[in-house]
Design a protein around this motif. Structure first.
Motif, PDB file in Angstrom:
ATOM      1  N   UNK A  83       0.808  -1.220   0.000  1.00 33.65           N
ATOM      2  CA  UNK A  83       0.000   0.000   0.000  1.00 33.65           C
ATOM      3  C   UNK A  83       0.844   1.274   0.000  1.00 33.65           C
ATOM      4  N   UNK A  84       2.174   1.143   0.001  1.00 36.06           N
ATOM      5  CA  UNK A  84       3.054   2.294  -0.197  1.00 36.06           C
ATOM      6  C   UNK A  84       3.537   2.381  -1.635  1.00 36.06           C
ATOM      7  N   UNK A  85       3.136   1.408  -2.452  1.00 31.41           N
ATOM      8  CA  UNK A  85       3.591   1.384  -3.839  1.00 31.41           C
ATOM      9  C   UNK A  85       4.959   0.756  -4.001  1.00 31.41           C
ATOM     10  N   UNK A  86       5.445   0.056  -2.960  1.00 29.71           N
ATOM     11  CA  UNK A  86       6.735  -0.620  -3.025  1.00 29.71           C
ATOM     12  C   UNK A  86       6.596  -1.910  -3.836  1.00 29.71           C
ATOM     13  N   UNK A  87       7.532  -2.145  -4.757  1.00 31.55           N
ATOM     14  CA  UNK A  87       7.495  -3.366  -5.570  1.00 31.55           C
ATOM     15  C   UNK A  87       8.052  -4.530  -4.752  1.00 31.55           C
ATOM     16  N   UNK A  88       7.217  -5.547  -4.560  1.00 31.11           N
ATOM     17  CA  UNK A  88       7.606  -6.705  -3.751  1.00 31.11           C
ATOM     18  C   UNK A  88       8.185  -7.832  -4.601  1.00 31.11           C
ATOM     19  N   UNK A  89       7.630  -8.013  -5.780  1.00 29.80           N
ATOM     20  CA  UNK A  89       8.147  -9.034  -6.685  1.00 29.80           C
ATOM     21  C   UNK A  89       7.526  -8.873  -8.056  1.00 29.80           C
ATOM     22  N   UNK A  90       8.145  -9.491  -9.045  1.00 26.80           N
ATOM     23  CA  UNK A  90       7.604  -9.529 -10.399  1.00 26.80           C
ATOM     24  C   UNK A  90       7.250 -10.970 -10.733  1.00 26.80           C
ATOM     25  N   UNK A  91       6.092 -11.178 -11.356  1.00 26.43           N
ATOM     26  CA  UNK A  91       5.707 -12.540 -11.687  1.00 26.43           C
ATOM     27  C   UNK A  91       4.381 -12.569 -12.414  1.00 26.43           C
ATOM     28  N   UNK A  92       3.738 -13.715 -12.363  1.00 26.14           N
ATOM     29  CA  UNK A  92       2.445 -13.920 -13.016  1.00 26.14           C
ATOM     30  C   UNK A  92       1.313 -13.703 -12.022  1.00 26.14           C
ATOM     31  N   UNK A  93       0.126 -13.412 -12.562  1.00 29.69           N
ATOM     32  CA  UNK A  93      -1.042 -13.185 -11.705  1.00 29.69           C
ATOM     33  C   UNK A  93      -1.771 -14.475 -11.384  1.00 29.69           C
ATOM     34  N   UNK A  94      -1.378 -15.575 -12.029  1.00 31.91           N
ATOM     35  CA  UNK A  94      -2.073 -16.852 -11.847  1.00 31.91           C
ATOM     36  C   UNK A  94      -2.079 -17.268 -10.384  1.00 31.91           C
TER      37      UNK A  94
END
Length: 237
Positions: A113-124
């Motif tokens: 909720x701060x807009x921090x990127x936690x990880x990149x991946x798929x939405x599945x």
């Protein structure tokens, strides 16, 4: 005089030897590393990342180093390190909570909720709502996204947090930044105009009642307008 000095030196040497022996004995070697507060990051991963091993001398624990190591994980927001003499280390972690997904070239960026990127991946397999309409520049893990429209992005983050806090993940499938307004997409095919006023949590709790009423009346598509004083529903023609 010389005898006193010699005696003092002998005592100091004995005490130093004793202190060294005690410090390096098994009594002050870490027997257990405990982790609390984690949900997203596995305990084994936290213990490995902290750099402290069972058998290490407890006196050599560097709290600042442990905190820096653990905060290198994008999910970990802060850490409390507690040394419990003589042989226990306790790590209490405070994690960032994922609230949404931002599309990015065929994949998704999971954000808090701060807009921090936690990880990149798929939405599945994820029930997190997708945030559409964010114009992104460069980004990196563990850092905040920098969209072109900062004001609307902040409001969108508040909406995503409210969705999570009101347990509407899985009901609200997406939030769209559309021009100067925010529009939520509720299942099965309901558009929800959010408006730019605050108190999004109140609006979402009210939306629960509206969606139930819509379902009870047999509607499956239409538009709910929460941006006005008296919310309305317009069925699709």
């Amino acid at each position: 005089m010389h005898r006193r000095v010699l005696t003092l030196l002998i005592i100091i040497a004995l005490l130093s030897s004793l202190a060294y022996a005690v410090a390096n004995s098994g009594y002050f070697r870490i027997r257990d590393v405990k982790v609390a507060g984690n949900k997203e990051v596995p305990t084994a991963e936290i213990i490995k990342l902290c750099g402290v091993k069972v058998g290490d001398l407890i006196f050599r624990v560097d709290k600042k180093d442990i905190i820096a190591r653990l905060k290198s994980n994008s999910y970990i927001k802060s850490v409390n390190v507690n040394v419990k003499m003589p042989d226990e280390l306790i790590l209490r972690v405070y994690e960032r909570v994922p609230v949404g997904l931002v599309p990015y070239y065929g994949s998704y960026l999971k954000i808090d909720d701060d807009g921090i990127v936690l990880e990149e991946g798929k939405a599945k397999g994820s029930n997190l709502p997708v945030l559409y309409g964010v114009e992104l520049g460069q980004w990196s893990l563990g850092h905040r996204l920098k969209p072109k429209d900062e004001d609307l992005f902040k409001q969108a983050l508040m909406v995503l947090k409210a969705i999570n806090d009101t347990h509407m993940n899985g009901v609200i499938e997406g939030v769209e930044i559309n021009g100067s307004e925010l529009i939520m997409k509720a299942l099965p095919d309901i558009k929800v105009k959010v408006g730019q006023a605050g108190d999004f949590e109140y609006k979402l709790n009210f939306l629960k009642l509206i969606l139930k009423d819509i379902k009870d009346k047999g509607y499956s598509s239409g538009t709910v307008d929460l941006s006005v004083a008296n919310p309305t529903f317009s069925p699709s023609s």
